[in-house]
Scaffold this motif. Structure first.
Motif, PDB file in Angstrom:
ATOM      1  N   ARG A  32     -12.361 -25.502  26.168  1.00  0.00           N
ATOM      2  CA  ARG A  32     -13.291 -23.820  25.502  1.00  0.00           C
ATOM      3  C   ARG A  32     -13.887 -24.502  24.654  1.00  0.00           C
ATOM      4  O   ARG A  32     -13.850 -23.340  23.941  1.00  0.00           O
ATOM      5  N   GLY A  33     -14.673 -25.819  24.676  1.00  0.00           N
ATOM      6  CA  GLY A  33     -15.488 -26.074  23.539  1.00  0.00           C
ATOM      7  C   GLY A  33     -15.116 -25.315  22.257  1.00  0.00           C
ATOM      8  O   GLY A  33     -14.280 -24.679  21.605  1.00  0.00           O
ATOM      9  N   VAL A  34     -16.343 -25.109  21.376  1.00  0.00           N
ATOM     10  CA  VAL A  34     -15.759 -25.469  19.745  1.00  0.00           C
ATOM     11  C   VAL A  34     -16.648 -24.294  19.084  1.00  0.00           C
ATOM     12  O   VAL A  34     -17.942 -24.517  19.389  1.00  0.00           O
ATOM     13  N   ALA A  35     -16.209 -23.340  18.603  1.00  0.00           N
ATOM     14  CA  ALA A  35     -16.491 -22.407  17.261  1.00  0.00           C
ATOM     15  C   ALA A  35     -15.257 -22.461  16.040  1.00  0.00           C
ATOM     16  O   ALA A  35     -14.606 -22.591  16.209  1.00  0.00           O
ATOM     17  N   VAL A  36     -16.441 -22.179  15.535  1.00  0.00           N
ATOM     18  CA  VAL A  36     -16.474 -22.285  13.430  1.00  0.00           C
ATOM     19  C   VAL A  36     -16.008 -21.577  12.671  1.00  0.00           C
ATOM     20  O   VAL A  36     -16.972 -20.754  12.642  1.00  0.00           O
ATOM     21  N   PRO A  37     -15.241 -20.459  12.619  1.00  0.00           N
ATOM     22  CA  PRO A  37     -15.571 -19.379  11.624  1.00  0.00           C
ATOM     23  C   PRO A  37     -16.030 -19.709  10.482  1.00  0.00           C
ATOM     24  O   PRO A  37     -15.352 -20.761   9.193  1.00  0.00           O
ATOM     25  N   VAL A  38     -17.411 -19.201   9.969  1.00  0.00           N
ATOM     26  CA  VAL A  38     -18.131 -19.685   8.097  1.00  0.00           C
ATOM     27  C   VAL A  38     -18.134 -18.359   7.800  1.00  0.00           C
ATOM     28  O   VAL A  38     -18.801 -17.466   8.490  1.00  0.00           O
ATOM     29  N   SER A  39     -18.141 -17.972   6.613  1.00  0.00           N
ATOM     30  CA  SER A  39     -19.024 -17.280   6.395  1.00  0.00           C
ATOM     31  C   SER A  39     -21.075 -17.080   5.781  1.00  0.00           C
ATOM     32  O   SER A  39     -21.163 -18.366   6.710  1.00  0.00           O
ATOM     33  N   GLU A  40     -21.625 -16.136   5.376  1.00  0.00           N
ATOM     34  CA  GLU A  40     -22.626 -16.306   5.882  1.00  0.00           C
ATOM     35  C   GLU A  40     -23.209 -17.512   4.985  1.00  0.00           C
ATOM     36  O   GLU A  40     -22.712 -17.758   3.432  1.00  0.00           O
ATOM     37  N   GLY A  41     -24.048 -17.788   4.407  1.00  0.00           N
ATOM     38  CA  GLY A  41     -25.116 -18.741   3.874  1.00  0.00           C
ATOM     39  C   GLY A  41     -25.299 -20.427   4.439  1.00  0.00           C
ATOM     40  O   GLY A  41     -25.159 -20.409   5.760  1.00  0.00           O
ATOM     41  N   ASP A  42     -26.208 -21.337   3.780  1.00  0.00           N
ATOM     42  CA  ASP A  42     -26.604 -22.481   4.422  1.00  0.00           C
ATOM     43  C   ASP A  42     -24.895 -23.528   4.840  1.00  0.00           C
ATOM     44  O   ASP A  42     -24.114 -23.479   3.337  1.00  0.00           O
ATOM     45  N   HIS A  43     -25.084 -23.824   5.766  1.00  0.00           N
ATOM     46  CA  HIS A  43     -24.053 -24.579   6.339  1.00  0.00           C
ATOM     47  C   HIS A  43     -24.606 -25.775   7.058  1.00  0.00           C
ATOM     48  O   HIS A  43     -25.206 -25.507   7.356  1.00  0.00           O
ATOM     49  N   TRP A  44     -24.150 -27.345   6.267  1.00  0.00           N
ATOM     50  CA  TRP A  44     -24.066 -28.729   7.654  1.00  0.00           C
ATOM     51  C   TRP A  44     -23.102 -29.096   7.832  1.00  0.00           C
ATOM     52  O   TRP A  44     -21.720 -28.943   7.752  1.00  0.00           O
ATOM     53  N   PHE A  45     -23.554 -28.864   9.303  1.00  0.00           N
ATOM     54  CA  PHE A  45     -22.674 -28.984  10.373  1.00  0.00           C
ATOM     55  C   PHE A  45     -22.399 -31.075  10.755  1.00  0.00           C
ATOM     56  O   PHE A  45     -23.685 -31.583  10.468  1.00  0.00           O
ATOM     57  N   GLY A  46     -21.551 -32.054  10.893  1.00  0.00           N
ATOM     58  CA  GLY A  46     -21.285 -33.230  11.529  1.00  0.00           C
ATOM     59  C   GLY A  46     -20.471 -33.460  12.723  1.00  0.00           C
ATOM     60  O   GLY A  46     -19.293 -32.921  12.106  1.00  0.00           O
ATOM     61  N   VAL A  47     -21.057 -33.924  13.095  1.00  0.00           N
ATOM     62  CA  VAL A  47     -19.886 -34.550  14.227  1.00  0.00           C
ATOM     63  C   VAL A  47     -20.122 -36.002  15.010  1.00  0.00           C
ATOM     64  O   VAL A  47     -21.231 -36.732  14.950  1.00  0.00           O
ATOM     65  N   CYS A  48     -18.879 -36.531  15.094  1.00  0.00           N
ATOM     66  CA  CYS A  48     -18.655 -38.082  15.435  1.00  0.00           C
ATOM     67  C   CYS A  48     -17.676 -37.975  15.929  1.00  0.00           C
ATOM     68  O   CYS A  48     -16.699 -37.719  15.997  1.00  0.00           O
ATOM     69  N   THR A  49     -17.775 -39.164  16.746  1.00  0.00           N
ATOM     70  CA  THR A  49     -17.064 -39.973  17.784  1.00  0.00           C
ATOM     71  C   THR A  49     -15.628 -40.350  16.951  1.00  0.00           C
ATOM     72  O   THR A  49     -16.113 -41.319  15.508  1.00  0.00           O
ATOM     73  N   ALA A  50     -14.191 -40.274  17.859  1.00  0.00           N
ATOM     74  CA  ALA A  50     -12.871 -40.756  16.417  1.00  0.00           C
ATOM     75  C   ALA A  50     -12.272 -41.344  17.948  1.00  0.00           C
ATOM     76  O   ALA A  50     -11.829 -40.962  19.178  1.00  0.00           O
ATOM     77  N   GLN A  51     -11.472 -42.432  17.290  1.00  0.00           N
ATOM     78  CA  GLN A  51     -10.054 -42.808  18.264  1.00  0.00           C
ATOM     79  C   GLN A  51      -9.492 -43.348  16.748  1.00  0.00           C
ATOM     80  O   GLN A  51      -9.610 -43.692  15.842  1.00  0.00           O
ATOM     81  N   THR A  52      -8.454 -43.830  17.126  1.00  0.00           N
ATOM     82  CA  THR A  52      -7.537 -44.286  16.954  1.00  0.00           C
ATOM     83  C   THR A  52      -7.205 -45.637  17.072  1.00  0.00           C
ATOM     84  O   THR A  52      -6.038 -45.497  18.502  1.00  0.00           O
ATOM     85  N   VAL A  53      -6.758 -47.471  16.811  1.00  0.00           N
ATOM     86  CA  VAL A  53      -6.169 -47.946  16.728  1.00  0.00           C
ATOM     87  C   VAL A  53      -5.077 -48.216  16.192  1.00  0.00           C
ATOM     88  O   VAL A  53      -5.487 -48.207  14.877  1.00  0.00           O
ATOM     89  N   ASP A  54      -3.533 -48.600  16.486  1.00  0.00           N
ATOM     90  CA  ASP A  54      -2.655 -48.619  15.880  1.00  0.00           C
ATOM     91  C   ASP A  54      -2.882 -48.005  14.583  1.00  0.00           C
ATOM     92  O   ASP A  54      -2.100 -48.148  13.997  1.00  0.00           O
ATOM     93  N   GLY A  55      -2.537 -46.939  14.617  1.00  0.00           N
ATOM     94  CA  GLY A  55      -2.373 -45.395  14.041  1.00  0.00           C
ATOM     95  C   GLY A  55      -3.668 -45.363  13.188  1.00  0.00           C
ATOM     96  O   GLY A  55      -2.872 -44.891  11.801  1.00  0.00           O
TER      97      GLY A  55
END
Length: 848
Positions: free
Chosen positions: A710-733
């Protein structure tokens, strides 16, 4: 051992006799020293030079005195030539050239024959001034050898043989054998001759008269007809041999049956060789044997024997009589000189020896040799021995002897250390330790030693310990060595103070500090016969106490694509290695262990690019997994295990992060690191997110499967925005996140655009219309086959509108060369306005 051995018989036959007869020794130094021509080993050459040089002083060769003197005189120059590689190779080339010339000479002498007789080999050796062995070697090089011819039975020429040969030629017969074949051959009798005479009476001619005479001659030879035919066949072969050995062989084979019939049973080749030798080597009458004996005696300086040979001849020609008289006069003068020297022995030994040497140069006499042995040289006045660096140097003053060749012999007890020494110094390289040593020096005159020797005072060698090795540990310095022969112990000192824990061949010094260097002196102790216990000067060696390494505590590592980038604070000393812990192993406890033990925990990470101390870039052996890295500081033989660091490829930073605004939506795309299966997208207006869990930021957790579908699409309002992406993992909860990659997205106004057909005809025309109050200053429409354009440079530009023309609508055409479906997209060239399509499905052109 070199394998070279001195051969006395060969030395006499190949060296002394040829040199005595006039051969120059430098023609072939390899032969003089009994060495193979291809020799290259220096040890073999030195052994041969030393041993042959010693033979020059042996009394058993006094019959070859002139040859020995010549060889001794060139010994030093010969040694320099044979021991120098370049000069030896040049001499070898010269010897090979001489050998080739000798081989060519012998080849011409052979003329195809299988060998030469003994007498001819000796004659060639004398004429060419080379040893017999050189002639034999040249013969063998051409497939020949030294060979004596077989004895052929000889027969005196029959009476009137020349007359018979003339009659045979007149009658057309080549030989008497052929003529007799028509009568009775070897069994011809008077009856055969009478029958032939009767036939000849009926015809009278010159031929019949010649044959009648021939029959009369044959009748006189009937008693020894075989001998006559033998003489004929041998004479025939001798005549053919005058044209060479090949002609002789051909002729012998042609008459092989005739040879057997006349009693010569030898092989035709042997008969050919015999007649060839007879024709080639016996044409010149030999000298009388007494002349050869005389010449040999003169060459050997045996003048008394030469005079005896002349005196035994009953009648001598005038020339030889004059020679005998001159020889008698010369011997009388020499005898007078010997008598004068005998008187001089009482008052001036050196003058007597000089006189004896002058006489010996022209006369070989055992009495002169005895006199020279009687006139011993004076011993050196003094001799001195001194110990230097574990060796004894013996020096002496020269002897007062001047006549003859004066050299010296140095011995220690019954051990001769040097013989035939010309210099006034000798070094004893391996003297025994802890023993009083006395050296004796004799003067030698032509190998004859002085009656007494000059002796040195006693010296004692105190040898040093052998193979001293020191080793620095973490808390001690230790050492080991071997005691020299004769030593009873050792003393170890540091800064002049004895080391406590020391033994005869080892010590351990615990009174040391890490990182410091110490000098140790190890001295060997001896027990002398007088009860004293002296020490050697000692061997000095240096060792450092092992410094304790410091472990790394701040290791940090991350992935840059497939590369691992690690950073740490480098310790003051030592090299840091990163060990990749084996799967399933627990990290070792920090501490100091041996380097070998530390490396057992894993394999070092190979460095691809080392940017400096404290930084390593490399690749793990098993990428894409969770790994534990252990820093190890190696210093000498110790290693300090540092604080381990866990690095997970699934927590590597994403790459190629991209933001695309679609109206009120921002499309976020990136490239996933290897092994990552989940990621978190965070965004915040006007400020950077503080981290993946920033409470003021919004976030969206995404799986790799959902992203791909599906890809990733984020609804935001007009203006300046900072986006960040990082890997994630869950170990033992417990969730964990990789590095956060940030991008900024800034927009101010939005305009909408649509694309539709221009009308029914023509159907290839389309119209672009931009709606809204905010119009961009410039618009570009891009088309791309198969996929949606990502930016204004991603595809083919179909339309460009400047100003407000797009608001009223502008038509354009989709080129036929673009493969269908064609995806259209409009981009604003004004950074203040973002274009958003009214309907995305209208942006796909499927037909013409």
């Amino acid at each position: 051992m070199t394998g070279w051995r001195f051969d006395a018989n060969r030395f006499v036959a190949e060296v002394l006799k040829p040199v005595q007869d006039g051969l120059s020794p430098d023609e072939d130094l390899f032969r003089v020293y009994l060495l193979p021509h291809e020799v290259t080993d220096r040890g073999t050459i030195e052994t041969a030079l030393a041993e042959v040089g010693r033979q020059f002083t042996q009394q058993q060769y006094r019959g070859f005195r002139r040859a020995v003197d010549i060889l001794r005189g060139q010994h030093e120059a010969a040694s320099e030539t044979l021991l120098d590689r370049d000069r030896r190779e040049a001499h070898r080339a010269w010897v090979e050239e001489r050998r080739r010339k000798l081989a060519a000479t012998i080849e011409s002498r052979l003329h195809g024959a299988p060998g030469l007789p003994l007498a001819e080999v000796n004659a060639q050796a004398r004429a060419l001034k080379v040893p017999r062995s050189a002639i034999v070697a040249a013969l063998r090089e051409h497939g020949a050898d030294e060979r004596e011819p077989v004895e052929l039975p000889r027969h005196l020429e029959p009476g009137q043989w020349a007359e018979a040969r003339g009659h045979l030629a007149q009658l057309g017969h080549e030989s008497l054998w052929n003529y007799l074949a028509g009568l009775g051959g070897l069994r011809t009798t008077e009856r055969h001759l009478a029958a032939r005479r009767e036939k000849l009476r009926v015809s009278r001619s010159s031929d019949s008269n010649a044959e009648t005479t021939l029959l009369r001659l044959v009748h006189g030879w009937l008693d020894d007809l075989v001998g006559v035919l033998r003489h004929e066949v041998v004479s025939h072969l001798l005549d053919r041999a005058a044209y060479g050995y090949a002609e002789a062989v051909e002729a012998a084979r042609a008459v092989a049956d005739r040879l057997r019939a006349v009693g010569i049973d030898a092989d035709p080749a042997a008969v050919a060789y015999a007649v060839w030798c007879d024709r080639r080597f016996t044409t010149v009458p030999a000298e009388p044997s007494w002349q050869e004996h005389y010449q040999q005696a003169v060459r050997d300086l045996r003048l008394r024997t030469a005079l005896t040979v002349l005196q035994q001849q009953p009648s001598l020609p005038d020339e030889w009589s004059r020679r005998r008289t001159a020889l008698e006069r010369q011997l009388a003068e020499l005898d007078a000189e010997v008598a004068r020297c005998r008187e001089l022995e009482r008052t001036d030994v050196e003058a007597a020896v000089a006189g004896y040497h002058r006489v010996r140069a022209v006369l070989a006499d055992d009495g002169i040799d005895t006199a020279l042995e009687r006139c011993r040289p004076a011993a050196p006045p003094t001799a001195r021995a001194e110990v230097r660096d574990g060796r004894v140097v013996v020096t002496w003053e020269p002897s007062s002897a001047t006549a003859g060749r004066v050299t010296y012999r140095v011995s220690r007890g019954d051990t001769v250390l040097g013989e035939d020494i010309a210099a006034g110094e000798l070094v004893d390289p391996d003297p025994p330790n802890g023993t009083a040593l006395v050296y004796a020096v004799h003067a030698l005159r032509d190998g004859n030693p002085s009656a007494r020797a000059a002796r040195t005072g006693p010296v004692t060698v105190l040898g040093e310990v052998l193979d001293l090795v020191l080793r620095g540990g973490s808390d001690a310095v230790s050492g080991r060595w071997r005691l020299p022969e004769g030593a009873v112990g050792a003393l170890v000192t540091r800064s002049g103070v004895a080391v406590g824990e020391a033994h005869s061949s080892s010590f351990v010094d615990h009174d040391v500090r890490p990182g410091e260097t110490y000098d140790y002196r190890v001295r060997a102790r001896y027990r002398l016969p007088d009860g004293s216990a002296p020490l050697s000067l000692g061997v000095v060696a240096t060792a450092s106490c092992q410094e304790v390494p410091v472990g790394v505590t701040d290791l940090v590592a991350e992935f840059d694509r497939d590369d691992l980038v690690a950073r740490w604070t480098p310790p003051a000393r030592g090299d840091v290695e990163l060990l990749e812990l084996r799967p399933g192993d627990d990290p070792p406890e920090p501490g100091v262990v041996s380097a070998h033990q530390a490396r057992r925990h894993g394999a070092p990470v190979p460095a691809g690019t080392l940017t400096g101390r404290g930084v390593l870039r490399g690749r793990l052996s098993t990428p894409g997994k969770r790994q534990t890295l252990v820093p190890v500081t190696v210093l000498g033989e110790l290693a300090a295990i540092g604080t381990p660091f866990v690095v997970d490829a699934r927590h590597a930073a994403v790459s190629t992060l991209r933001l695309d605004r679609l109206g009120t939506t921002v499309r976020v795309t990136w490239e996933w690191p290897r092994g990552a299966t989940a990621a978190r997208v965070v965004w915040r207006k006007s400020a950077e997110p503080a981290g993946p869990t920033d409470p003021l930021a919004s976030f969206l957790d995404v799986t790799k499967v959902g992203y791909d579908s599906r890809g990733v699409a984020v609804p935001v309002s007009e203006g300046d925005h900072w986006f960040g992406v990082c890997t994630a993992q869950t170990v033992d909860g417990v969730p964990s996140f990789g590095p956060l990659v940030l991008r900024r997205e800034s927009t101010r106004r939005t305009a909408r655009y649509s694309v539709h057909r221009a009308g029914v005809f023509p159907r290839r025309r389309w119209v672009l219309t931009v709606e809204g109050d905010e119009q961009p200053s410039s618009v570009v429409l891009v088309g791309k086959s198969g996929i949606r354009p990502m930016d204004r440079d991603d595809g083919e530009v179909l339309l460009r509108v400047d100003g407000d023309g797009a608001a009223a609508g502008r038509d354009f055409a989709v080129p036929r060369h673009l493969r269908r479906p064609v995806h259209l997209r409009a981009f604003s060239l004004d950074d203040r306005v973002v274009l958003v399509p009214v309907r995305s499905d209208h942006l796909i052109v499927r037909g013409a």
